[in-house]
Scaffold this motif. Structure first.
Motif, PDB file in Angstrom:
ATOM      1  N   MET A  12       0.559  -1.099   0.094  1.00 48.45           N
ATOM      2  CA  MET A  12       0.499   0.005   0.106  1.00 48.45           C
ATOM      3  C   MET A  12       1.005   1.239  -0.200  1.00 48.45           C
ATOM      4  SD  MET A  12      -3.141  -0.031  -0.103  1.00 48.45           S
ATOM      5  CE  MET A  12      -3.171  -1.967   0.412  1.00 48.45           C
ATOM      6  N   VAL A  13       1.552   1.388   1.025  1.00 50.87           N
ATOM      7  CA  VAL A  13       2.970   2.670   0.762  1.00 50.87           C
ATOM      8  C   VAL A  13       3.400   2.529  -0.326  1.00 50.87           C
ATOM      9  CG1 VAL A  13       4.890   3.227   2.207  1.00 50.87           C
ATOM     10  CG2 VAL A  13       2.962   2.175   3.429  1.00 50.87           C
ATOM     11  N   PHE A  14       4.043   1.422  -1.020  1.00 53.36           N
ATOM     12  CA  PHE A  14       3.946   1.799  -2.226  1.00 53.36           C
ATOM     13  C   PHE A  14       3.919   1.966  -3.293  1.00 53.36           C
ATOM     14  CE2 PHE A  14       7.043  -1.749  -0.466  1.00 53.36           C
ATOM     15  CZ  PHE A  14       8.323  -1.200  -0.470  1.00 53.36           C
ATOM     16  N   TRP A  15       2.143   1.686  -3.404  1.00 57.25           N
ATOM     17  CA  TRP A  15       1.452   2.328  -4.125  1.00 57.25           C
ATOM     18  C   TRP A  15       1.511   4.012  -4.600  1.00 57.25           C
ATOM     19  CZ3 TRP A  15      -3.094  -2.077  -4.377  1.00 57.25           C
ATOM     20  CH2 TRP A  15      -3.068  -3.001  -5.123  1.00 57.25           C
ATOM     21  N   GLN A  16       1.300   4.132  -2.900  1.00 57.44           N
ATOM     22  CA  GLN A  16       0.906   5.380  -2.495  1.00 57.44           C
ATOM     23  C   GLN A  16       2.885   6.291  -3.311  1.00 57.44           C
ATOM     24  OE1 GLN A  16       0.304   5.679   1.794  1.00 57.44           O
ATOM     25  NE2 GLN A  16       1.426   8.491   1.193  1.00 57.44           N
ATOM     26  N   GLN A  17       3.326   6.138  -3.026  1.00 56.66           N
ATOM     27  CA  GLN A  17       5.033   6.661  -3.474  1.00 56.66           C
ATOM     28  C   GLN A  17       4.346   6.171  -4.709  1.00 56.66           C
ATOM     29  OE1 GLN A  17       7.149   7.869  -1.176  1.00 56.66           O
ATOM     30  NE2 GLN A  17       6.295   7.889   0.419  1.00 56.66           N
ATOM     31  N   ALA A  18       4.235   4.886  -5.740  1.00 54.41           N
ATOM     32  CA  ALA A  18       4.419   5.102  -7.005  1.00 54.41           C
ATOM     33  C   ALA A  18       3.683   6.456  -7.654  1.00 54.41           C
ATOM     34  CB  ALA A  18       3.658   4.026  -7.741  1.00 54.41           C
ATOM     35  N   ARG A  19       2.825   6.932  -7.268  1.00 60.90           N
ATOM     36  CA  ARG A  19       1.683   8.719  -7.544  1.00 60.90           C
ATOM     37  C   ARG A  19       2.528   9.154  -7.635  1.00 60.90           C
ATOM     38  NH1 ARG A  19      -2.432   9.093  -9.652  1.00 60.90           N
ATOM     39  NH2 ARG A  19      -2.918  11.795  -9.970  1.00 60.90           N
ATOM     40  N   SER A  20       3.292   9.419  -6.170  1.00 58.82           N
ATOM     41  CA  SER A  20       4.463  10.930  -6.765  1.00 58.82           C
ATOM     42  C   SER A  20       5.504  10.698  -6.926  1.00 58.82           C
ATOM     43  CB  SER A  20       3.803  11.900  -4.838  1.00 58.82           C
ATOM     44  OG  SER A  20       4.812  10.629  -3.930  1.00 58.82           O
ATOM     45  N   ARG A  21       6.608   9.908  -7.063  1.00 56.45           N
ATOM     46  CA  ARG A  21       8.255   9.604  -7.235  1.00 56.45           C
ATOM     47  C   ARG A  21       7.685   8.573  -9.001  1.00 56.45           C
ATOM     48  NH1 ARG A  21      11.403  10.393  -2.347  1.00 56.45           N
ATOM     49  NH2 ARG A  21      12.256   9.083  -4.001  1.00 56.45           N
ATOM     50  N   ALA A  22       8.395   9.305  -9.580  1.00 55.26           N
ATOM     51  CA  ALA A  22       9.185   9.134 -10.615  1.00 55.26           C
ATOM     52  C   ALA A  22       9.439   7.078 -10.376  1.00 55.26           C
ATOM     53  CB  ALA A  22       9.709   9.689 -11.587  1.00 55.26           C
ATOM     54  N   ASP A  23      11.064   8.106 -10.254  1.00 56.90           N
ATOM     55  CA  ASP A  23      11.701   6.391  -9.598  1.00 56.90           C
ATOM     56  C   ASP A  23      10.761   5.300  -8.916  1.00 56.90           C
ATOM     57  OD1 ASP A  23      11.208   8.018  -6.866  1.00 56.90           O
ATOM     58  OD2 ASP A  23      13.487   7.646  -6.771  1.00 56.90           O
ATOM     59  N   PHE A  24       9.909   5.975  -8.198  1.00 60.35           N
ATOM     60  CA  PHE A  24       8.891   4.250  -7.604  1.00 60.35           C
ATOM     61  C   PHE A  24       8.190   4.094  -8.887  1.00 60.35           C
ATOM     62  CE2 PHE A  24       9.321   3.603  -3.571  1.00 60.35           C
ATOM     63  CZ  PHE A  24      10.074   4.608  -2.878  1.00 60.35           C
ATOM     64  N   ALA A  25       7.515   4.887  -9.524  1.00 57.53           N
ATOM     65  CA  ALA A  25       6.309   4.331 -10.658  1.00 57.53           C
ATOM     66  C   ALA A  25       7.043   3.775 -11.550  1.00 57.53           C
ATOM     67  CB  ALA A  25       6.188   5.677 -11.238  1.00 57.53           C
ATOM     68  N   VAL A  26       8.520   4.258 -11.513  1.00 63.31           N
ATOM     69  CA  VAL A  26       8.980   2.731 -12.668  1.00 63.31           C
ATOM     70  C   VAL A  26       8.471   2.264 -12.438  1.00 63.31           C
ATOM     71  CG1 VAL A  26      11.173   2.266 -13.746  1.00 63.31           C
ATOM     72  CG2 VAL A  26      10.816   4.732 -13.427  1.00 63.31           C
ATOM     73  N   VAL A  27       9.140   1.346 -11.614  1.00 67.85           N
ATOM     74  CA  VAL A  27       9.489   0.174 -10.900  1.00 67.85           C
ATOM     75  C   VAL A  27       8.167  -0.737 -10.245  1.00 67.85           C
ATOM     76  CG1 VAL A  27       9.521  -1.573  -8.843  1.00 67.85           C
ATOM     77  CG2 VAL A  27      11.176   0.648  -9.292  1.00 67.85           C
ATOM     78  N   SER A  28       6.762  -0.185 -10.105  1.00 64.67           N
ATOM     79  CA  SER A  28       5.521  -0.166 -10.644  1.00 64.67           C
ATOM     80  C   SER A  28       4.668  -0.307 -11.627  1.00 64.67           C
ATOM     81  CB  SER A  28       4.225   0.674 -10.562  1.00 64.67           C
ATOM     82  OG  SER A  28       3.428   0.369  -9.936  1.00 64.67           O
ATOM     83  N   ASP A  29       5.778   0.836 -12.793  1.00 61.96           N
ATOM     84  CA  ASP A  29       4.868   0.162 -14.152  1.00 61.96           C
ATOM     85  C   ASP A  29       5.598  -1.308 -14.615  1.00 61.96           C
ATOM     86  OD1 ASP A  29       3.494   2.422 -14.307  1.00 61.96           O
ATOM     87  OD2 ASP A  29       5.447   3.436 -15.824  1.00 61.96           O
ATOM     88  N   SER A  30       6.644  -1.495 -14.462  1.00 65.26           N
ATOM     89  CA  SER A  30       7.116  -2.860 -14.726  1.00 65.26           C
ATOM     90  C   SER A  30       7.000  -3.708 -14.359  1.00 65.26           C
ATOM     91  CB  SER A  30       8.912  -2.024 -14.057  1.00 65.26           C
ATOM     92  OG  SER A  30       9.576  -4.215 -14.700  1.00 65.26           O
ATOM     93  N   PHE A  31       6.663  -3.816 -13.091  1.00 65.64           N
ATOM     94  CA  PHE A  31       6.235  -5.098 -12.132  1.00 65.64           C
ATOM     95  C   PHE A  31       4.741  -4.917 -12.826  1.00 65.64           C
ATOM     96  CE2 PHE A  31       2.677  -6.592  -9.116  1.00 65.64           C
ATOM     97  CZ  PHE A  31       3.701  -7.817  -8.303  1.00 65.64           C
ATOM     98  N   ASN A  32       4.076  -4.018 -13.040  1.00 67.38           N
ATOM     99  CA  ASN A  32       2.266  -4.021 -13.976  1.00 67.38           C
ATOM    100  C   ASN A  32       2.163  -4.747 -14.971  1.00 67.38           C
ATOM    101  OD1 ASN A  32       1.541  -3.169 -11.818  1.00 67.38           O
ATOM    102  ND2 ASN A  32      -0.317  -2.088 -12.765  1.00 67.38           N
ATOM    103  N   MET A  33       3.468  -5.112 -15.753  1.00 63.31           N
ATOM    104  CA  MET A  33       3.658  -5.610 -17.336  1.00 63.31           C
ATOM    105  C   MET A  33       3.998  -6.690 -16.457  1.00 63.31           C
ATOM    106  SD  MET A  33       4.475  -2.775 -20.306  1.00 63.31           S
ATOM    107  CE  MET A  33       5.916  -3.021 -20.067  1.00 63.31           C
ATOM    108  N   ARG A  34       4.984  -7.076 -15.855  1.00 64.98           N
ATOM    109  CA  ARG A  34       5.437  -8.392 -16.960  1.00 64.98           C
ATOM    110  C   ARG A  34       4.530  -9.010 -15.212  1.00 64.98           C
ATOM    111  NH1 ARG A  34      11.243  -7.849 -13.305  1.00 64.98           N
ATOM    112  NH2 ARG A  34      10.638 -10.273 -13.405  1.00 64.98           N
ATOM    113  N   GLN A  35       3.597  -8.673 -14.380  1.00 62.14           N
ATOM    114  CA  GLN A  35       2.569  -9.610 -14.093  1.00 62.14           C
ATOM    115  C   GLN A  35       1.671  -9.857 -14.586  1.00 62.14           C
ATOM    116  OE1 GLN A  35       0.328  -7.710 -10.891  1.00 62.14           O
ATOM    117  NE2 GLN A  35      -0.092  -9.500  -9.909  1.00 62.14           N
TER     118      GLN A  35
END
Lengths: 204, 204
Positions: free
Chosen positions: A117-140
DNA sequence: CTGCTTATAAGGCAAGCGTCTAATAAGGAG
DNA sequence: CTCCTTATTAGACGCTTGCCTTATAAGCAG
């Protein structure tokens, strides 16, 4: 007992192990205390090391958070693949194993689920977290697609992209529901609902 | 310009309006800065009042957070009802209106969607937040059930509880997906996918 | 117009955080 | 056994936070 002379426990550990310790402590902190309670000093306390050590291994607490996120994603993907791919020949079973793995204690247990939940939150405001989130989503999603591709097609099948998106949404949604209250929607029910959704979306 | 004598802007506002100001500032802070950045002082800065004022209206920052959560839930439920119930006679249309409202800027816009994530997180570790979350979930599900009850039943219908749970999961999951990237899954697609899921779950 | 209520501002205080620096000891290399 | 690298601790500094207290002025009652 006579008070020990307060000898600082200063066992020297291998750098890799210490990094892993700190990452593990971070996950635990996030899950237990949330984003606000997860400070660099608290992580070190939880890991049983002095607060100066964080800086020795990571540039700053934020960086530790990011690396923790990356590693968590990597580990989860690897384990999901390991759980489902051996059954690729029987797509229905493979999908089921996938669902079971997603809701296993390893990835949806009380000691970890709060961290996402915290990581999701970070993914919205921080670009570096968003990159990880996007990659994870695509691979999943790619993994899911691989599992689903072998299922027999329904006559009234939705476009594949839509079906994948919906199944993915069901997974995330139930995962949240499970997060919010594992009483109201226990693990077995989540898995059963996923199976039902897959049956309804892809084949009977 | 000559520096103004730094006259403190001390307009006196009605207590209700000030409370509303602070609540609104809280939502905005949560969405923009996340849980870590949302401090009592920051909220006051955002609201354009001195930091002492928070204590005058709320017991402490945490309490403001809780009240903000309660009000957000209340407002959203009211608006969802207002959007869908007038069309209760045409269940398919009512459901569609419901979906549109869920993904409207009011409830899934960039200025608010981040706040929900923080509240979810709080709901896990704090009992008072969990109460609000549970109540909201139950009421939202009851509304959904009311809308769905009028749909013609499919021959191969799932048990109603399962169908509701799945539709609810699709909503939450797509909402998260939209939260993480409104680029990848834009609003219209989310709504279309919800409609597709409802059709698949309840009737063609 | 005067005075009382209270909304508002502002300052002080202790605690906690992140960062940096210096001191110490663990454990392998020679 | 000794030395050198470096993992580890501990302390200091500046900053921000939450809480509390005091001072000020806005606006209504009389």
């Amino acid at each position: 007992m006579a008070s020990a002379p307060a000898v600082p426990r200063r066992r020297r550990a291998s750098p890799l192990a210490r990094r892993a310790d700190l990452v593990a402590a971070t996950v635990s902190c996030l899950a237990r205390l949330g984003a606000r309670g997860t400070t660099g000093r608290e992580i070190c306390r939880q890991a049983g090391v002095s607060h100066g050590l964080l800086r020795h291994y990571f540039r700053n607490p934020d960086n530790l958070l990011l690396e923790t996120y990356e590693q968590l994603c990597e580990d989860m993907l690897a384990q999901l693949e390991a759980a489902a791919l051996p059954f690729a020949a029987e797509p229905r079973e493979a999908l089921h194993r996938y669902f079971v793995a997603v809701f296993s204690d390893d990835w949806a247990g009380p000691d970890i689920i709060g961290a996402w939940m915290v990581f999701w939150q970070q993914a919205r405001s921080r670009a570096d977290f968003a990159v990880v989130s996007d990659s994870f989503n695509m691979r999943q999603r790619a993994l899911l697609e691989r599992l689903v591709a072998r299922l027999p097609a329904r006559a009234d099948a939705l476009p594949m992209a839509d079906a994948i998106a919906l199944l993915s949404a069901v997974l995330d949604g139930l995962w949240i529901e499970f997060y919010l209250s594992d009483q109201r929607t226990p693990r077995e029910r989540c898995i059963a609902l996923c199976d039902a959704a897959a049956r309804r979306l892809f084949s009977d």
